[in-house]
Design a protein around this motif. Structure first.
Motif, mmCIF file in Angstrom:
data_model
loop_
_atom_site.group_PDB
_atom_site.id
_atom_site.type_symbol
_atom_site.label_atom_id
_atom_site.label_comp_id
_atom_site.label_asym_id
_atom_site.label_seq_id
_atom_site.Cartn_x
_atom_site.Cartn_y
_atom_site.Cartn_z
ATOM 1 N N VAL A 128 -1.291 4.484 7.580
ATOM 2 C CA VAL A 128 -0.908 3.064 7.590
ATOM 3 C C VAL A 128 0.156 2.830 8.659
ATOM 4 C CG1 VAL A 128 0.142 1.184 6.261
ATOM 5 C CG2 VAL A 128 -1.480 2.743 5.156
ATOM 6 N N ILE A 129 1.143 3.733 8.721
ATOM 7 C CA ILE A 129 2.191 3.624 9.740
ATOM 8 C C ILE A 129 1.584 3.707 11.139
ATOM 9 C CG2 ILE A 129 4.187 4.786 10.760
ATOM 10 C CD1 ILE A 129 4.916 3.290 8.252
ATOM 11 N N LEU A 130 0.641 4.643 11.322
ATOM 12 C CA LEU A 130 0.007 4.799 12.628
ATOM 13 C C LEU A 130 -0.751 3.533 13.034
ATOM 14 C CD1 LEU A 130 -0.618 6.650 15.021
ATOM 15 C CD2 LEU A 130 -2.593 7.521 13.742
ATOM 16 N N TRP A 176 5.667 11.785 4.442
ATOM 17 C CA TRP A 176 4.892 11.024 3.471
ATOM 18 C C TRP A 176 3.461 11.567 3.415
ATOM 19 C CZ3 TRP A 176 6.507 5.283 4.834
ATOM 20 C CH2 TRP A 176 7.812 5.067 4.391
ATOM 21 N N LYS A 177 2.685 11.063 2.481
ATOM 22 C CA LYS A 177 1.287 11.457 2.355
ATOM 23 C C LYS A 177 0.521 11.071 3.622
ATOM 24 C CE LYS A 177 1.308 10.768 -2.669
ATOM 25 N NZ LYS A 177 0.789 9.963 -3.789
ATOM 26 N N PRO A 178 -0.525 11.818 3.952
ATOM 27 C CA PRO A 178 -1.315 11.470 5.141
ATOM 28 C C PRO A 178 -1.840 10.030 5.119
ATOM 29 C CG PRO A 178 -1.901 13.660 4.360
ATOM 30 C CD PRO A 178 -0.971 13.084 3.332
ATOM 31 N N SER A 179 -2.191 9.529 3.943
ATOM 32 C CA SER A 179 -2.681 8.144 3.849
ATOM 33 C C SER A 179 -1.586 7.154 4.223
ATOM 34 C CB SER A 179 -3.190 7.861 2.438
ATOM 35 O OG SER A 179 -2.224 8.238 1.463
ATOM 36 N N SER A 180 -0.349 7.421 3.807
ATOM 37 C CA SER A 180 0.771 6.548 4.169
ATOM 38 C C SER A 180 1.067 6.643 5.661
ATOM 39 C CB SER A 180 2.016 6.934 3.372
ATOM 40 O OG SER A 180 1.828 6.756 1.992
ATOM 41 N N ILE A 191 0.839 -1.209 0.000
ATOM 42 C CA ILE A 191 0.000 0.000 0.000
ATOM 43 C C ILE A 191 0.869 1.254 0.000
ATOM 44 C CG2 ILE A 191 -1.598 1.386 1.382
ATOM 45 C CD1 ILE A 191 -2.931 -1.236 2.259
ATOM 46 N N ILE A 192 1.850 1.296 0.915
ATOM 47 C CA ILE A 192 2.718 2.473 0.988
ATOM 48 C C ILE A 192 3.596 2.581 -0.251
ATOM 49 C CG2 ILE A 192 4.613 3.563 2.269
ATOM 50 C CD1 ILE A 192 3.424 2.459 4.816
ATOM 51 N N PRO A 230 10.168 5.897 17.791
ATOM 52 C CA PRO A 230 9.730 7.167 17.191
ATOM 53 C C PRO A 230 8.214 7.301 17.226
ATOM 54 C CG PRO A 230 10.218 5.591 15.459
ATOM 55 C CD PRO A 230 10.593 4.926 16.763
ATOM 56 N N ALA A 231 7.740 8.532 17.099
ATOM 57 C CA ALA A 231 6.303 8.776 17.043
ATOM 58 C C ALA A 231 6.048 9.782 15.920
ATOM 59 C CB ALA A 231 5.798 9.291 18.394
ATOM 60 N N PHE A 232 5.306 10.841 16.211
ATOM 61 C CA PHE A 232 5.018 11.863 15.217
ATOM 62 C C PHE A 232 5.320 13.238 15.800
ATOM 63 C CE2 PHE A 232 2.758 8.299 13.513
ATOM 64 C CZ PHE A 232 2.694 8.496 12.136
ATOM 65 N N ASN A 233 5.294 14.243 14.916
ATOM 66 C CA ASN A 233 5.569 15.638 15.287
ATOM 67 C C ASN A 233 6.937 15.759 15.950
ATOM 68 O OD1 ASN A 233 3.117 16.253 14.169
ATOM 69 N ND2 ASN A 233 2.062 16.635 16.095
#
Length: 480
Positions: free
Chosen positions: A331-333, A324-328, A284-285, A433-436
């Motif tokens: 998937v990671i999230l 990456w794109k929000p959709s990708s 998908i990614i 790792p996380a986000f932001n």
């Protein structure tokens, strides 16, 4: 009973101290002679303590009760973490107590979140030790101690159950000490092979060993601030991807492989689901980010590396997925919620638990359509026990509660909601790792000490799968 608890905990301290010989050897070979005392002194102290306690309690050991087993595991992990933090702190590599303990907790729990902004500024021996803590914590420091239990005169099955991950815990040989030895033998062999392959792919020997420790322990510490992206090597990406994937598989299956019991592997439900998730998410990614990387093969390389890194809770980065794109990113999230297989070195909720919940959901829908029908879940081709469903449901409840509490605590410290939520997912799931501001390009160096202490508890609770920590909050534990 107390003598047995003290003996096992002291032996764990001695074992951790003994493993300091590896960074000492690295310091000696890399011209860091000034670093040797920072490892040698706590090593000597740990070995003296262990030898003294073993001598004084040689005739006082008794089999452990269930309550004592939980105490041993909690105390052993706490002691190992404190022991591991000593070189980090006294060497000045991490000058704050909170920071040194955070790094040690992150290492032993195989989380891989670091509060060091400039990894390359650390001494090589310290960097190797950070990665080595992943290797020790990945298979389990208590499991290593259990392999020595005949010498200590204490049975170890309850200890293994309190430390290992997954809803169904058992042994695949008649003696638990034999099981522990076989697991560590397999683990060691794969680590040696991984080190050799990385060395042949272009890493120097110390980096190869450090990254083999991290990959096999599914931790994610690196000797480079940019992680695996520093090397920009398709061969290194591929090798690390393979060994991360293999480390995310239940190690019992390797025993079946070596003993020729291939039928056990073929019918393993969790392995099938785990592999399917990796393939589906990777594809998908790959398709979503084809334009980002300019070609299908480049997209395939980075997508699968990051998917495997996150689902196995290793946390390496070969590319910053927050761009990456929000959709990708979605998937990671989602992979943050899944984790690897039970009985692996991976953290997270575990694939087998999601499989159980999905099968139970299917049964509930069937029961609505056929009220008088009799339904049961099937795991590995066999009917599953009802208590497994109850256990998974209870674990899910605890998982969500700890996520919410960790998120709330970090929000109180001033972090935004999304960073707090993904940070909680990362720490409880031992991902890294996380986000932001907690994304792959950042460290936890800027976090206040209060958040670091909260994350330390979350990481340890996640690694020991809650019960070993939560049990102390129940009054029934303290009743005789």
């Amino acid at each position: 009973m107390i003598a047995s608890v003290v003996k096992i905990v002291s032996v764990v301290i001695g074992i951790v101290g003994l493993t300091f010989v590896i960074p000492i050897a690295a310091a000696a070979s890399c011209g860091e002679s000034e670093m040797i005392p920072f490892f040698a002194l706590p090593m000597a102290g740990g070995l003296v303590l262990a030898a003294t306690v073993i001598f004084l309690t040689r005739k006082k050991s008794k089999p452990l009760s269930i309550r004592a087993s939980f105490s041993v595991v909690a105390l052993a992990w706490t002691s190992a973490i404190l022991m591991g933090a000593i070189p980090l702190y006294i060497s000045g590599a991490i000058p704050s107590i909170a920071g040194a303990i955070f790094e040690s907790v992150s290492g032993f729990t195989t989380t891989g979140a670091t509060n060091v902004a400039d990894i390359e500024s650390l001494p090589l021996s310290i960097n190797l030790w950070r990665c080595q803590t992943h290797w020790l914590g990945g298979m389990g420091i208590v499991a290593l101690t259990v392999a020595l239990m005949p010498i200590l005169g204490v049975g170890g099955f309850q200890l293994i159950k309190a430390e290992t991950t997954g809803p169904d815990k058992g042994k695949f040989t008649p003696k638990i000490t034999t099981t522990a030895k076989l697991l560590w033998f397999i683990y060691l062999g794969m680590t040696v092979l991984h080190t050799l392959m990385l060395y042949l792919a272009g890493m120097n020997l110390l980096d190869s060993l450090a990254h083999a420790f991290s990959s096999m322990g599914t931790g994610g510490f690196s000797t480079k601030s940019a992680s695996i992206a520093f090397y920009d090597s398709p061969a290194i990406d591929l090798i690390c991807s393979i060994f991360m994937f293999l480390s995310g598989i239940n190690f019992t299956l390797y025993y079946y492989l070596f003993t020729g019991r291939l039928s056990e592997i073929k019918k393993d439900t969790e392995l099938k689901v785990y592999a399917s998730i990796v393939i589906l998410a990777g594809l998908i990614i790959t398709l979503l980010e084809k334009g980002t990387f300019g070609s299908f093969w480049h997209s395939l390389r980075y997508a699968f590396f990051q998917v495997i890194s996150i689902i196995t809770t290793t946390g390496y980065s070969s590319w910053d997925y927050t761009f990456w794109k929000p959709s990708s990113q979605m998937v990671i999230l989602l992979l943050f919620f899944i984790g690897g297989c039970a009985g692996s070195t991976s953290g997270g909720f575990k694939v087998i638990r999601w499989s159980v919940l999905a099968k139970q959901l299917h049964n509930e829908i069937q029961r609505m359509l056929l009220p008088h029908g009799v339904f049961t879940i099937r795991i590995n081709g066999m009917p599953g026990r009802k208590d497994i469903v109850y256990s998974v449901a209870a674990f899910f409840f605890l998982y969500v509660v700890l996520l919410l509490l960790t998120t709330f605590a970090t929000c109180l410290a001033g972090m935004d909601l999304f960073t707090s939520l993904t940070g909680a997912l990362s720490m409880v799931g031992n991902i890294g790792p996380a986000f932001n501001m907690l994304g792959p390009a950042y460290s936890c160096a800027s976090l206040p000490d209060s958040v670091k202490w909260v994350y330390c508890l979350a990481m340890l609770a996640g690694r020991l799968e809650f019960y070993t920590i939560m049990i102390y909050f129940f009054p029934s534990y303290w009743k005789k």
